[in-house]
Design a protein around this motif. Structure first.
Motif, PDB file in Angstrom:
ATOM      1  N   ASN B  24       0.797  -1.232   0.000  1.00  0.00           N
ATOM      2  CA  ASN B  24       0.000   0.000   0.000  1.00  0.00           C
ATOM      3  C   ASN B  24       0.828   1.279   0.000  1.00  0.00           C
ATOM      4  O   ASN B  24       0.485   2.250  -0.674  1.00  0.00           O
ATOM      5  CB  ASN B  24      -0.946  -0.006   1.204  1.00  0.00           C
ATOM      6  CG  ASN B  24      -1.905   1.163   1.174  1.00  0.00           C
ATOM      7  OD1 ASN B  24      -2.621   1.353   0.198  1.00  0.00           O
ATOM      8  ND2 ASN B  24      -1.915   1.967   2.237  1.00  0.00           N
TER       9      ASN B  24
ATOM     10  N   GLY C  11      -1.024   3.790  -2.335  1.00  0.00           N
ATOM     11  CA  GLY C  11      -2.355   3.181  -2.309  1.00  0.00           C
ATOM     12  C   GLY C  11      -3.334   4.110  -1.611  1.00  0.00           C
ATOM     13  O   GLY C  11      -3.615   5.209  -2.105  1.00  0.00           O
ATOM     14  N   MET C  17      -7.837   1.449   4.196  1.00  0.00           N
ATOM     15  CA  MET C  17      -7.451   0.042   4.049  1.00  0.00           C
ATOM     16  C   MET C  17      -8.048  -0.805   5.176  1.00  0.00           C
ATOM     17  O   MET C  17      -8.483  -1.938   4.965  1.00  0.00           O
ATOM     18  CB  MET C  17      -5.926  -0.086   4.050  1.00  0.00           C
ATOM     19  CG  MET C  17      -5.238   0.586   2.869  1.00  0.00           C
ATOM     20  SD  MET C  17      -5.833   0.027   1.249  1.00  0.00           S
ATOM     21  CE  MET C  17      -5.081  -1.600   1.162  1.00  0.00           C
TER      22      MET C  17
END
Lengths: 346, 346, 346, 346
Positions: B24, C11, C17
């Protein structure tokens, strides 16, 4: 060779040519804003029995269909039509090229019925995920149909009623409208179309003019900014007066209808003769196009003197063909054909 | 409530989620030009047994279909498909919105056959006025089909042969390709698709990823400038690495196929149980979707504990429904369903 | 290497997330009809201070722009935009591919003003043959603009007033809306956009999400059937909950704005330092993107440690570049850059 | 009232009308497949000095431009044109409606130059992310331009050279091509166009025909399937013979050029007179359109007897107007105008 292949083989009726020649050297504004276009619109309104009609003149049928349909639909909408409809099969994807699906209703007689439209409409909205399918946005029919068949007034009233209940504008392709109106089997008038349709066009190209289709928009909601889209789609003729002049020649009096009647009368004469000789027909047409099923052997013999159009193979030894009558067809030619057919039947 | 309605009800397989989380905070170039996309392409090429494949990652199936089809066809061309094909019925006119007609071939099993394509193609070119109709420009099929049926290798070889003879690129929608490949009834491999198709896509969304479809363009002539059209149609994901990472998780080893196998195995278990209980099926499917025809009474009783999708009414008292298995379906839930079905049959 | 090239290199923010992972195995309906999407819409409505907002979640900016614009315009209409507007220069002709011209208003600061729109509109309708030109049908602006500049509330009020007088829906591209809202130079709120615009989108991709743009349609007349067009253009995500979940993470409280503020603060720090060192700027930006003009020599020296984006050549020895701050940028990296710049200036 | 407003105010030259009348009752095949179209193509090929030219007849200029351009470009490509080009400003977005952007090159004389095209092309391909912008796909120019200016042979050779280097087909809009060819300032022949352009059209509507544009496709690669697209865009005239007959009248001998020469000669006479009287011009035209800048007071006085077209406001007391000469303009009317202008100058 006598040609019955189509109804657009010649130029235009002499009166049309005369008026074009007579007005040729006049200077007029372009793009359909001339006095002849205005006059022609008045003549058409009078024939329709209605003052408040928005009328535009275009050059051809495919152009008229795709321009009007594109002007009506939003991007996610499609146009409902008979699977045999001209827009579904003979316009090279013109409707799709403007971004819209044709939603075909299968059938054999070229017509679609109120109940079919209702079922399609209800089926769409009954889906839980209807936004995954094309939304029906309008209905297209042809009068007469591509098969020469005719909507009755009752059928049209039923279809119109359904369309209004569903909020679907009803548009009538009248490429051969005159031949329809003057058919002995017809009970639908121009005034009926004004009453029952949201828009229709009065075809000229196949009815004795050099070219031209008169789009009549009845529904006010569908009129806005049409001329922009007409220009965008390449349908705004620079010398628009050529369309006005031709429609003046046709609609000043009753020429348009007289020419149609002539063709229909000859078609009925041929139809009767064929029926008497025992021929059957692919479609039951009472308009200027006839679709007899004939032995290949007979067709070959006829082909030395007469031209007609191949329509479809029926079986190993028979073919359906099209004989077209038009404003320009001569009665003596039809008579000669009938005599030859009789001789071949003996 | 246990849900068998579709194969995209959950998020993604844990391994996919793990790799997304792990990567990520890495900084990567955008628009699919990152190292994960490159690596994922290598994995896919390896699974396909071919080095020279042009691969693009897109977010969804409708997007993939309309973008690729629009990139292949010239304006006057249409795409041949089964009348039940996803592009013909469930994409809201996406293909038409790019200007192209879907040319449907009717059928009941969701498949189209070489001979049908040949007949359509020959019929078009046999017309004397073929330019009045939409030219067939490519062929679209789904493997497995929307009905869960499968093309056999022999059928695909025949279809591919016809397409090549006719110069029609063959494109395979693989939204559920994994479930097809791992079906016990299947004999078509990825390598076969490379050999027989001009392009295909390996679906991810319905196969255990958050989203993603891997378009594989085999034919060099169809590769040119694809990324422009991808961008134009809104299909170029800014953080393209998200697609690369997910396909890495799936194709590094055999996860994609293991998940598919799991779903197919459960589907076969359910299928056998249903057949033993005497149920018939709307389609003969050997993939993760099963379409049994069930009494409405039974369905109502099941609905307290299980969800499935309505498919179509069969008669006054029976309905065809869809049960979907996926990577996320638990065997104990299928077993419980089977037990309950048995109890209801007594 | 420390990267300042763009604001979509990583990300998503860890909280995004986390929530994706937490909800991963839940079964939800597809296509944006899940509870997370509903909840996210409520959060956004609350932040906007308005109950009656139609909200749709899309994956990317080009997709959002082309889908919404295509849903608003009739075929003959174009969208007015700054010549530097994203839709005019960086979307590969996405708008034109839906059939519409972008009507550019030239300028240097990325903004268009009420008086310019009025002049364009009046000029169009003053033409005697206006139907020969594209009709202005809506207005597109970006807040902040592609150049990092901002509309003031007064400018937006004037533009909105003109748009309403002219009947032109005003649509605001908010790909970096958060960075705009939290800029120290900004006086435009979400509530102002609700009051002044007909639609706008709240960008997620460049603001700390994996992907996602929240289209807010204020004007009721522009809401009808939007989901059809969303599906048709490939923008309806099967697992739509992924968008809902991410927007929940961002808008449940103030995370979206906190992340924006962080980036803006670092950008202002860099801007001040650059100004003190005597650098000038291509555009006067008070948002997360800074466009200093720097000697090529300096840029080359920096390039060993820092990445930024080439923007344009200014003269033979100077180049304008872009430094982007984002939610993920670390203050120590900006500080190090500033120190290195100071050292290079000595 | 003597009208100099445009070059399409009257019908057609008497010889055109005569031939239409003479052939009116002949039966011919439709859709341009008749003997007159074939003959007209032969005449045009002879005038071009080339046997291998693919020629199609269309009804109008907008239709010709959008049909040909749509047939050439792939979806992601745009057409490069002068910002003043007809396709960029006066076709209601016809090009965009087929999905393509017009890539304008700014200028004041209506022309674009090889170096400009090269710079645009190189600039596109120099971008690291060129797929985010519209790819230049072809070049459109007008000869003469919309401003009455002319490309010299040297300019055209340079432009053609660049286009070929860049792989960009060069297409020439010849709505007033005859007036260009016969201009005293011209050195570009039909044979030059065949040598230097990939396609061009020879305008008829503004050159003495009722309507009609002859599209000449030189480049073999651009010929394929053009008739499909012609039909799809509504440009295939049912009675195509009307176009063939008119072009026969024009190109059998030199009528087309004689009529052009007549108009140009009168335009030069007016131009000289205006220059002698001290008027300046908005554009330096040596073709049938003249754009003098005149005091509003003078224009008002003239308006009682003469009509011209408003072009643009120059300052508070002056206006640029357009005087058009055509095949139908009478020399005595030009002489009278000149006398009146002289009188007004005293």
């Amino acid at each position: 060779m006598v040609r019955f292949e189509c109804d657009y083989g010649e130029g235009a009726h002499p009166e049309v040519m005369r008026l074009l020649a007579e007005t040729n050297m006049e200077q007029t504004p372009g793009y359909g804003e001339d006095a002849y276009c205005q006059k022609a619109k008045e003549y058409i309104r009078k024939h329709c029995g209605a003052d408040d009609l928005d009328i535009h003149f275009l050059v051809g049928g495919t152009q008229t269909n795709m321009t009007f349909i594109a002007s009506v639909l939003r991007p996610h909408q499609g146009v409902v039509a008979a699977s045999t409809g001209h827009i579904n099969v003979h316009e090279s994807g013109a409707i799709e090229a403007t971004g819209h699906k044709v939603l075909p209703i299968p059938g054999t007689d070229g017509k679609i019925y109120g109940a079919q439209v209702k079922a399609l409409y209800d089926g769409h909205w009954a889906l839980s995920n209807h936004e995954h399918e094309v939304q029906p946005g309008m209905v297209y029919i042809s009068q007469p149909t591509e098969n020469g068949t005719l909507y009755t007034k009752a059928e049209l009233e039923e279809l119109s009623k359904v369309c209004r209940e569903c909020g679907l504008p009803l548009y009538v392709d009248g490429a051969r409208l005159g031949y329809g109106i003057m058919s002995p089997a017809n009970d639908v008038t121009l005034a009926d179309l004004v009453r029952l349709a949201d828009a229709f066009y009065i075809g000229g190209t196949k009815q004795g003019m050099l070219f031209g289709e008169a789009l009549v928009i009845v529904n006010h909601a569908l009129r806005r900014d049409f001329r922009y889209i007409l220009k965008q789609k390449g349908g705004m003729l620079a010398k628009g007066r050529l369309l006005g002049v031709q429609y003046c020649a046709m609609f000043k009096d009753d020429l348009y209808f007289e020419l149609s009647e002539h063709a229909d009368k000859l078609a009925m004469k041929l139809k009767s003769a064929l029926a008497e000789l025992g021929y059957s027909f692919l479609y039951e047409s009472y308009t200027n196009q006839q679709f007899p099923i004939m032995p290949d052997e007979t067709l070959e013999k006829l082909s030395a003197k007469y031209a007609c159009s191949f329509w479809e193979r029926v079986d190993d030894t028979h073919t359906a063909v099209r004989f077209c009558m038009s404003w320009a067809t001569r009665e003596e030619d039809v008579d000669a054909l009938i005599e030859d057919l009789k001789a071949l039947s003996k």
